[in-house]
Design a protein around this motif. Structure first.
Motif, mmCIF file in Angstrom:
data_model
loop_
_atom_site.group_PDB
_atom_site.id
_atom_site.type_symbol
_atom_site.label_atom_id
_atom_site.label_comp_id
_atom_site.label_asym_id
_atom_site.label_seq_id
_atom_site.Cartn_x
_atom_site.Cartn_y
_atom_site.Cartn_z
ATOM 1 N N PRO A 185 6.925 -2.360 -5.257
ATOM 2 C CA PRO A 185 8.132 -1.540 -5.147
ATOM 3 C C PRO A 185 9.279 -2.184 -5.931
ATOM 4 O O PRO A 185 9.430 -3.401 -5.913
ATOM 5 C CB PRO A 185 8.453 -1.555 -3.638
ATOM 6 C CG PRO A 185 7.337 -2.287 -2.975
ATOM 7 C CD PRO A 185 6.621 -3.080 -4.010
ATOM 8 N N GLU A 215 0.844 -1.193 0.000
ATOM 9 C CA GLU A 215 0.000 0.000 0.000
ATOM 10 C C GLU A 215 0.881 1.244 0.000
ATOM 11 O O GLU A 215 1.853 1.337 0.743
ATOM 12 C CB GLU A 215 -0.891 -0.061 1.257
ATOM 13 C CG GLU A 215 -1.166 1.252 1.914
ATOM 14 C CD GLU A 215 -2.546 1.750 1.509
ATOM 15 O OE1 GLU A 215 -3.456 0.919 1.484
ATOM 16 O OE2 GLU A 215 -2.687 2.938 1.206
ATOM 17 N N SER A 216 0.562 2.171 -0.874
ATOM 18 C CA SER A 216 1.345 3.397 -0.927
ATOM 19 C C SER A 216 0.474 4.542 -1.397
ATOM 20 O O SER A 216 -0.022 4.526 -2.516
ATOM 21 C CB SER A 216 2.537 3.210 -1.871
ATOM 22 O OG SER A 216 3.194 4.442 -2.068
ATOM 23 N N GLU A 217 0.277 5.509 -0.526
ATOM 24 C CA GLU A 217 -0.543 6.672 -0.839
ATOM 25 C C GLU A 217 -1.913 6.257 -1.360
ATOM 26 O O GLU A 217 -2.426 6.807 -2.323
ATOM 27 C CB GLU A 217 0.152 7.584 -1.843
ATOM 28 C CG GLU A 217 1.455 8.177 -1.307
ATOM 29 C CD GLU A 217 2.249 8.876 -2.403
ATOM 30 O OE1 GLU A 217 1.609 9.471 -3.290
ATOM 31 O OE2 GLU A 217 3.483 8.812 -2.355
ATOM 32 N N ARG A 245 -2.106 0.480 -4.706
ATOM 33 C CA ARG A 245 -1.400 -0.784 -4.513
ATOM 34 C C ARG A 245 -0.265 -0.831 -5.529
ATOM 35 O O ARG A 245 -0.506 -0.716 -6.741
ATOM 36 C CB ARG A 245 -2.332 -1.971 -4.745
ATOM 37 C CG ARG A 245 -3.662 -1.887 -3.999
ATOM 38 C CD ARG A 245 -3.499 -1.959 -2.501
ATOM 39 N NE ARG A 245 -3.071 -3.286 -2.054
ATOM 40 C CZ ARG A 245 -2.638 -3.533 -0.816
ATOM 41 N NH1 ARG A 245 -2.551 -2.542 0.054
ATOM 42 N NH2 ARG A 245 -2.282 -4.747 -0.481
#
Length: 605
Positions: free
Chosen positions: A324, A316-318, A321
């Motif tokens: 990385p 989860e980022s900002e 989904r």
RNA sequence: GGCCCCGUAGCUCAGUUGGAUAGAGCGGCGGAUUCCUAAUCCGCAGGCCACAGGUUCGAUUCCUGUCGGGGUCACCA
């Protein structure tokens, strides 16, 4: 804005371990196999001097002397200097001496001599002529079996539905088409896929626009023109009426929810667009095995995301989904937007997997502008992370962009307009040709236009950006497509003239080829010999322009003989036949090569 | 700013795992057609291979840096 694989855009390259070259590079092919005996002899001679060299090493080191009178094949002795603790010129002289006794076993070689640090070999002109011509006259000359038993897929062209087929889409289309033919020529079983840009919010806008201002007759009359106008107008209106933005989104939502009305619009727009694209593809001689557009993969997205979720690949980022990719020094790959919707990358992941599963390809090429390099690095990396080892067989084939055709500046150029103008220019010239019907004239003019446009694009390294230039792209003087077509046509009429002059005589290779011992012919034979190597290298480097340039070199070598040299067809049957054999060999290779890069062959010009 | 691509004749481009005197087309100038298609061919002019170092017997080619142009760097495709 270019939906899937737009034409414009920048370029990048992925980390070295993922580079196209590394992925598809195959062992460098040495020069003509015909030189193997010579290479073996040189290796033996080097061995007698105390150096260890393999036949293949010698073969790979062989080159061509800068000037023809110096010989046909050159072997540089510099690399031996250290091992033999001797000066290169000395080594060359010693090698020449050691080879003196071997000459009898090398019928193709007439003379070997040291020239400074080089060892130069002169080939017997007539023996060489016979060997080269016989090979080149075979319709399969240049073919290899490198890809036999292997499957390749190529994603190319991929225009956006409801938008004009611009000159910018030309690049992917012709490069992909050439790569397809090159692979097939090498024995690969190739499947071509057109990844149409047929999904996304722009369709919602299009529907909203059509609801408001759409015109049935205009749509049927010139679908793309009408849809494109609606699209542009809609965007202009948004400036002053922001609520239209939401209206477009709403329509796209309806489409995603399989609303019948939205669905119907989509089907219509898609079908009408496809019909127009097909007209252009037919004209270009380009075809596809599958029109799997972006929408094709809709049903595969959710399972894909769920699976990635289960495998713990998503972070989860900002609110979104992502996968990385810091360790690869890549930006994270967005899989699901914060509003829950999928993205371009999601679709490409699903597409890659689907294609691999259904086609079983060993190699898959994405012929897409260099601007999307990062995107493909990400997609390939994510597939790798998902454990798909076959992802190593995927490669992005990037290319530079055509400059000066910005939509915003209103300088967008339609491919069809370019072809039409080329056809009209060709018609002007053909008007002076007698004995052609109107239909023939029209067809030939179109072939010339296509040849000019296709060749103009494939004549430079694909990574190069270039400025769109009407005069240059349709030029037929100098190193152009029409020049090659014209040469091919003249070669054909040469054979016709021979048959008329010597009725009943089948063109073949006479016993006496001494009339082929000339500087012009030597240059032609040298070019003919290069063809198989060129094909292999062009495929290895995924660089069709290598074939283009080669064909120009071949044609120039022939034209220098034909136009500047002796008369080829005389009263002497045997001599005429010998010279015609050269012409037929050149025509054969020219025809094959032009076929490989997708340049049509007019039968008259 | 990080990363990627590009920089060779006035223009557009080649330049073969590093090799002999860096090539071609266009444009310019000068020639070639009683004869196989002049959409052709031949000749001339035009170069600090962006710049500076490094590796090497040898660098346009490989490495580092600088300059110039283009691209790209998360919710577009």
């Amino acid at each position: 804005m270019p939906a899937r694989r737009g034409a414009d855009g920048p370029r990048t390259t992925r980390p070295s371990h993922l580079r196209t070259r590394d992925r598809c590079r195959r062992r460098a092919k040495p020069m003509s196999e015909a030189l193997r005996p010579l290479a073996a002899a040189i290796a033996r001679a080097a061995g007698s001097l105390g150096a260890t060299l393999t036949e293949d090493e010698v073969l790979a080191a062989l080159g061509t002397p800068p000037r023809p009178e110096m010989g046909d094949v050159a072997f540089p002795t510099f690399p031996l200097a250290r091992a033999l603790r001797n000066a290169p010129p000395r080594i060359a002289a010693d090698l020449a001496e050691a080879l003196r006794t071997e000459l009898d076993d090398l019928p193709d070689v007439s003379r070997i001599e040291a020239a400074g640090p080089y060892l130069n070999a002169h080939l017997d002109p007539t023996r060489r002529a016979r060997r080269v011509i016989e090979q080149a006259l075979d319709t399969g000359y240049g073919r290899s079996s490198d890809g036999v038993g292997r499957k390749a897929g190529i994603d190319y062209s991929s225009p956006n539905i409801a938008k004009p087929f611009g000159i910018g889409h030309l690049r992917s289309t012709v490069i992909g088409n050439a790569l397809r033919r090159l692979h097939e020529f090498q024995g690969w079983q190739v499947t071509s896929v057109n990844h149409l840009g047929d999904w996304g919010t722009q369709f919602g806008k299009l529907m909203a626009a059509f609801e408001r201002w759409g015109d049935e007759t205009a749509l049927l009359d010139d679908p793309i023109q009408h849809l494109y106008r609606l699209y542009v107008d809609f965007h202009r209106e948004i400036e002053t009426r922001p609520e239209l933005e939401e209206e477009g989104r709403a329509w796209f939502r309806r489409l995603e929810e399989d609303d019948p009305r939205a669905r119907e619009y989509w089907e219509r727009f898609r079908t009408l667009s496809l019909r127009e694209f097909q007209r252009i593809y037919d004209r270009l001689g380009v075809s596809f095995d599958h029109f799997w557009g972006e929408a094709w993969y809709n049903g595969m997205l959710e399972p894909l995301v769920n699976e990635m979720e289960q495998d713990g690949l998503l972070v989860e980022s900002e609110g979104a989904r992502v996968v990385p990719l810091d360790d690869l020094e890549l930006p994270p790959c967005l899989i699901v937007k914060s509003d829950g919707a999928s993205l371009y990358a999601t679709r490409d992941l699903a597409a890659a997997r689907y294609r691999h599963d259904t086609l079983g390809t060993d190699r898959f090429l994405y012929v897409v502008g260099a601007a999307q390099s990062v995107h493909f690095q990400q997609v390939f990396a994510v597939l790798d992370r998902m454990g798909h080892t076959w992802a190593r067989g995927l490669a992005h084939v990037p290319f530079g962009m055509i400059l000066g055709i910005s939509t915003r500046k209103g300088t967008l150029v339609f491919l069809e307009d370019v072809l039409d103008r080329g056809r009209d220019l060709a018609l002007e010239v053909l008007r002076t040709r007698p004995g052609l019907s109107d239909e023939e004239r029209a067809r030939i003019a179109d072939q010339i236009a296509v040849g000019a446009v296709v060749f103009a694009d494939l004549s430079r390294n694909r990574m190069r950006d270039y400025e769109f230039d009407w005069d240059r792209i349709l030029d037929w003087n100098g190193r152009t497509g029409p020049y090659l077509q014209y040469t091919h046509v003249r070669l054909g009429s040469l054979e016709q003239t021979f048959r008329e002059r010597f009725p009943g005589v089948e063109p073949g290779l006479p016993d006496d080829l001494s009339c082929l011992d000339s500087e012009h012919v030597r240059a032609i034979l040298q070019q003919l010999e290069r063809f198989p190597t060129i094909v292999v290298e062009a495929t290895r480097d995924l660089e069709p322009s290598q074939v283009s340039r080669y064909l120009l070199d071949l044609a120039e070598a022939f034209n220098a003989w034909y136009s500047g040299g002796e008369r080829l067809l005389t009263d002497d049957v045997a001599a005429s036949a010998a010279r015609l054999a050269v012409a037929r060999a050149v025509r054969q290779v020219l025809g094959t090569g032009l076929g490989l890069i997708g340049v049509p062959l007019p039968d008259r010009m």
